[in-house]
Scaffold this active site. Structure first.
Site, short mmCIF file in Angstrom:
data_model
loop_
_atom_site.label_atom_id
_atom_site.label_comp_id
_atom_site.label_asym_id
_atom_site.label_seq_id
_atom_site.Cartn_x
_atom_site.Cartn_y
_atom_site.Cartn_z
N TYR A 1 -1.53 -0.92 10.31
CA TYR A 1 -1.84 -1.85 9.11
C TYR A 1 -0.59 -1.48 7.85
CZ TYR A 1 -3.67 -1.97 4.19
OH TYR A 1 -3.77 -1.94 2.82
N SER B 1 0.82 -1.11 -0.03
CA SER B 1 -0.04 -0.17 -0.03
C SER B 1 0.94 1.19 0.17
CB SER B 1 -0.90 -0.07 1.16
OG SER B 1 -1.41 1.43 1.72
N LYS C 1 2.29 -3.94 6.55
CA LYS C 1 2.53 -4.17 5.04
C LYS C 1 4.20 -4.20 4.87
CE LYS C 1 -1.52 -4.75 3.19
NZ LYS C 1 -1.89 -5.83 2.43
C1 UD1 Z 1 -6.71 4.51 3.20
C2 UD1 Z 1 -5.35 4.10 3.72
C3 UD1 Z 1 -4.69 3.27 2.74
C4 UD1 Z 1 -5.49 2.03 2.54
C5 UD1 Z 1 -6.88 2.46 1.85
C6 UD1 Z 1 -7.83 1.24 1.60
C7 UD1 Z 1 -4.39 6.17 5.11
C8 UD1 Z 1 -3.30 7.06 5.25
N1 UD1 Z 1 -4.46 5.51 3.98
O1 UD1 Z 1 -6.42 5.42 2.01
O2 UD1 Z 1 -3.67 2.86 3.22
O3 UD1 Z 1 -4.91 1.17 1.59
O4 UD1 Z 1 -7.41 3.40 2.82
O5 UD1 Z 1 -8.31 0.79 2.77
O6 UD1 Z 1 -4.98 5.66 6.03
N2 UD1 Z 1 -12.63 10.94 2.85
C9 UD1 Z 1 -13.55 11.95 3.48
N3 UD1 Z 1 -14.74 11.55 3.71
C10 UD1 Z 1 -14.99 10.05 4.18
C11 UD1 Z 1 -14.10 9.08 3.71
C12 UD1 Z 1 -12.94 9.50 3.02
O7 UD1 Z 1 -13.36 13.06 3.33
O8 UD1 Z 1 -16.04 9.76 4.51
C13 UD1 Z 1 -11.42 11.64 2.28
C14 UD1 Z 1 -10.04 11.22 3.25
O9 UD1 Z 1 -10.00 12.09 4.10
C15 UD1 Z 1 -8.99 11.03 2.23
C16 UD1 Z 1 -10.03 10.63 0.93
O10 UD1 Z 1 -11.29 10.87 1.11
O11 UD1 Z 1 -8.53 12.34 2.07
C17 UD1 Z 1 -9.79 9.36 0.55
O12 UD1 Z 1 -10.00 8.58 1.71
P1 UD1 Z 1 -10.23 6.99 1.75
O13 UD1 Z 1 -10.98 6.50 0.62
O14 UD1 Z 1 -10.65 6.49 2.96
O15 UD1 Z 1 -8.65 6.27 1.43
P2 UD1 Z 1 -7.15 6.76 1.88
O16 UD1 Z 1 -7.43 7.19 3.54
O17 UD1 Z 1 -6.46 7.42 1.11
#
Ligand code: UD1
Length: 341
Positions: free
Chosen positions: A156, A132, A160
């Site tokens: 997590y 990841s 990895k």
């Molecule tokens: C996360 C993990 C990554 C993992 C992936 C899949 C981290 C830093 N990264 O990615 O290692 O492989 O999940 O499980 O933890 N967001 C919102 N509202 C929401 C959901 C998300 O604003 O309800 C935003 C988050 O703050 C982020 C972006 O959307 O900026 C993407 O979030 P998300 O889809 O959860 O993935 P990551 O956090 O990038």
């Protein structure tokens, strides 16, 4: 035959289809903790939709089992001639890993060790490992390249990195052993049939499944975690990659390790373009014609401000790059959510 561990999940299902399209035989093992047995039928339907080939069960096998069950794993390698493993099985919620770190070490690290031991039983010497982008330290400048500083900030991500190191060490010690470590950015989208997509059994905290639920009315609004980041509009920026592009990348990596006796590849799998949460929301609204109500709230613990890759090494080593646009990603995700409903 290619073994996919955790192969009934979102990414594994798409990889299975791409492998079958390339005429590989596929054996999937999965403990069904975050997927369901019905996924086998969905993979079959999606494969037949795309290829019109009705010979699915001659090329595809599924066995329910857990990587922590050594005798099950040993038997898999004694019963089937496995040419290579694509290792996806593991726990993957960052938040859960902070609450239950030991579960993550047991499943992800012990599971990988058991797998390597079973591979030895079957004399299988090729493995692709699903890592990841979260193995990188938060302080890196963007874009991330494979030699950016490592330093996960949650259990997590640490599991990895520990597994990556284990594979590298093992590769170093054996005269023949080929490894592909693939660091995924943010996979979204779905198969062109819209029959399979991101639909985990357990609640997902990832952006796209939540957008799906809002568009279909089961969640009222999107909480946007932070609008004060130093980005184009203050919201977090990620490198979203279409899951079919990601799956195709696995085929290229597999072909490379199958053709070489002692290879170690470590590659970032993303597009090289970062989009903000608001840009994704806007695109999702455009393709779905559904309004996504948003609320800004405080930053989510452990989130990075920006994360995207320099994809050039994957191109150089494999001749592979992601092709699909954000519009295609959002459109395929939306059509999958609608279809599933
Ligand atoms: C996360 C993990 C990554 C993992 C992936 C899949 C981290 C830093 N990264 O990615 O290692 O492989 O999940 O499980 O933890 N967001 C919102 N509202 C929401 C959901 C998300 O604003 O309800 C935003 C988050 O703050 C982020 C972006 O959307 O900026 C993407 O979030 P998300 O889809 O959860 O993935 P990551 O956090 O990038």
């Amino acid at each position: 035959m290619i073994l996919i561990t955790g192969g009934l999940g979102y990414i594994g299902s798409h990889i299975a289809i791409e492998l079958l399209k390339e005429n590989f035989k596929v054996l999937v093992i999965d403990n069904l903790e975050n997927s369901s047995i019905n996924q086998v039928n969905l993979i079959e339907k999606a494969y037949e939709f795309e290829t019109k080939d009705c010979d699915f069960f001659h090329k595809f096998r599924f066995l329910e089992g857990d990587l922590l069950n050594k005798s099950f794993l040993g038997n898999v390698f004694l019963s089937y001639k496995i040419d290579a493993v694509i290792h996806l099985a593991g726990l993957k919620s960052v938040e859960d890993s902070v609450k239950n770190p030991l579960n993550y070490y047991v499943s992800n690290v012990f599971g990988s060790i058991n797998l390597l031991q079973a591979m030895k039983t079957g004399n299988t010497k090729k493995i692709i490992f699903s890592s990841s982008a979260c193995v990188y330290a938060p302080k890196n400048t963007m874009p991330l390249s494979e030699d950016s500083t490592l330093g996960p900030i949650n259990p997590y991500g640490n599991t990895k990195l520990v597994t990556e190191n284990l594979l590298k060490e093992y590769h170093k010690c054996l005269s023949t052993f080929s490894v592909g470590i693939l660091r995924y950015f943010n996979p979204i989208g779905s198969h062109c049939s819209h029959i399979i997509g991101d639909s985990p059994r357990n609640e997902s905290a990832n952006l796209m499944p939540i957008l799906g639920k809002i568009s279909l009315g089961s969640i009222k609004h999107l909480n946007i975690f932070g609008n004060d980041y130093a980005t184009i509009d203050g919201t977090g920026v990620r490198d979203f990659i279409h899951v079919v592009d990601l799956a195709r990348g696995h085929i290229s990596a597999l072909q490379k390790i199958l053709s070489e006796d002692k290879t170690l590849l470590t590659l970032n799998f993303g597009t090289g373009v970062g989009y903000s949460v608001l840009q994704v929301v806007k695109m999702f609204q455009e393709v779905s014609k559904e309004k996504i109500p948003i609320k800004y709230c405080s930053r989510r613990a452990g989130d990075l401000s920006i994360s995207y890759t320099n994809p050039s090494l994957a191109m150089e080593m494999l001749g592979w790059k992601a092709e699909k646009s954000l519009q295609e990603m959002c459109n395929d995700s939306w059509l999958f959510f609608k279809n599933k409903n």
